[in-house]
Write a protein that holds these residues in place. Sequence first.
Motif, PDB file in Angstrom:
ATOM      1  N   SER A  79      -9.343 -13.752  -6.365  1.00  0.00           N
ATOM      2  CA  SER A  79      -8.044 -13.767  -7.043  1.00  0.00           C
ATOM      3  C   SER A  79      -7.174 -12.613  -6.562  1.00  0.00           C
ATOM      4  N   VAL A  80      -7.143 -11.533  -7.322  1.00  0.00           N
ATOM      5  CA  VAL A  80      -6.235 -10.419  -7.053  1.00  0.00           C
ATOM      6  C   VAL A  80      -6.521  -9.786  -5.698  1.00  0.00           C
ATOM      7  N   SER A  81      -5.451  -9.421  -5.034  1.00  0.00           N
ATOM      8  CA  SER A  81      -5.561  -8.727  -3.755  1.00  0.00           C
ATOM      9  C   SER A  81      -4.760  -7.434  -3.804  1.00  0.00           C
ATOM     10  N   THR A  82      -5.263  -6.423  -3.121  1.00  0.00           N
ATOM     11  CA  THR A  82      -4.515  -5.183  -2.973  1.00  0.00           C
ATOM     12  C   THR A  82      -4.329  -4.874  -1.500  1.00  0.00           C
ATOM     13  N   LEU A  83      -3.147  -4.460  -1.177  1.00  0.00           N
ATOM     14  CA  LEU A  83      -2.817  -3.993   0.171  1.00  0.00           C
ATOM     15  C   LEU A  83      -2.644  -2.489   0.080  1.00  0.00           C
ATOM     16  N   THR A  84      -3.416  -1.776   0.867  1.00  0.00           N
ATOM     17  CA  THR A  84      -3.380  -0.315   0.842  1.00  0.00           C
ATOM     18  C   THR A  84      -2.813   0.213   2.145  1.00  0.00           C
ATOM     19  N   ILE A  85      -1.883   1.119   2.029  1.00  0.00           N
ATOM     20  CA  ILE A  85      -1.327   1.787   3.193  1.00  0.00           C
ATOM     21  C   ILE A  85      -1.634   3.272   3.036  1.00  0.00           C
ATOM     22  N   GLN A  86      -2.374   3.796   3.983  1.00  0.00           N
ATOM     23  CA  GLN A  86      -2.748   5.215   3.941  1.00  0.00           C
ATOM     24  C   GLN A  86      -1.776   6.031   4.780  1.00  0.00           C
ATOM     25  N   ARG A  87      -1.575   7.250   4.353  1.00  0.00           N
ATOM     26  CA  ARG A  87      -0.737   8.195   5.113  1.00  0.00           C
ATOM     27  C   ARG A  87       0.564   7.519   5.521  1.00  0.00           C
ATOM     28  N   THR A  88       1.312   7.067   4.533  1.00  0.00           N
ATOM     29  CA  THR A  88       2.510   6.275   4.793  1.00  0.00           C
ATOM     30  C   THR A  88       3.486   7.006   5.706  1.00  0.00           C
ATOM     31  N   GLN A  89       4.169   6.216   6.506  1.00  0.00           N
ATOM     32  CA  GLN A  89       5.195   6.690   7.424  1.00  0.00           C
ATOM     33  C   GLN A  89       6.520   6.031   7.048  1.00  0.00           C
ATOM     34  N   GLN A  90       7.608   6.612   7.492  1.00  0.00           N
ATOM     35  CA  GLN A  90       8.922   6.059   7.141  1.00  0.00           C
ATOM     36  C   GLN A  90       9.082   4.632   7.663  1.00  0.00           C
ATOM     37  N   GLU A  91       8.469   4.341   8.799  1.00  0.00           N
ATOM     38  CA  GLU A  91       8.600   2.985   9.349  1.00  0.00           C
ATOM     39  C   GLU A  91       7.834   1.943   8.538  1.00  0.00           C
TER      40      GLU A  91
END
Lengths: 114, 116
Positions: free
Chosen positions: A73-85
């Motif tokens: 069911s539920v999904s998570t999208l993780t972005i590490q060390r985010t950048q402006q782009e």
Amino acid sequence: GAGVSQSPSNKVTEKGKDVELRCDPISGHTALYWYRQSLGQGLEFLIYFQGNSAPDKSGLPSDRFSAERTGGSVSTLTIQRTQQEDSAVYLCASSVEPSTDTQYFGPGTRLTVL
Amino acid sequence: GESVGLHLPTLSVQEGDNSIINCAYSNSASDYFIWYKQESGKGPQFIIDIRSNMDKRQGQRVTVLLNKTVKHLSLQIAATQPGDSAVYFCAEKTKYSGAGSYQLTFGKGTKLSVIP
């Protein structure tokens, strides 16, 4: 709910921080997709889940991006060390089966990285 | 890689007129095409689809035409209304051999503005 829901609707973060975006697909839909939409652009495919497994991760732009899905069911999208782009609208979609064509989209999460 | 593109980035039409939004695709193996409508601040909304074994499909006020010879797709909206103002995306579905997965590849979109 009747449709795909996503949270948060808006996320502002500082460069270098990690963020988690959540998607609740339509109940009973086994296929789940993540897309990214940059300003004025079309949708860029990121990753696709069939149940809890991800047969196609080809669209993830870098190893800072990861996604998981639990319980089909539920999904998570993780972005590490985010950048402006990374600033964009992240859209989730689901369909009844991977081979069923119509994908239903959620409203998206607008991510802004300062 | 192969991609889907649109001929016109913007389109302005008078209310009541018919609108035609065009799309070119490059993957001859694509067997399914979809048009989505995206209003400001919302996710894409399914409008109409067509399979590659068809050349025309009609919905309510919308018609999709598929010309496989020139790899061209169009969306026709009859009697365009102010509520039709949005960005319209065409998308093609391609099956990737081996992985058994499906992917939608989207064009950049055409913004339709309806003049009251």
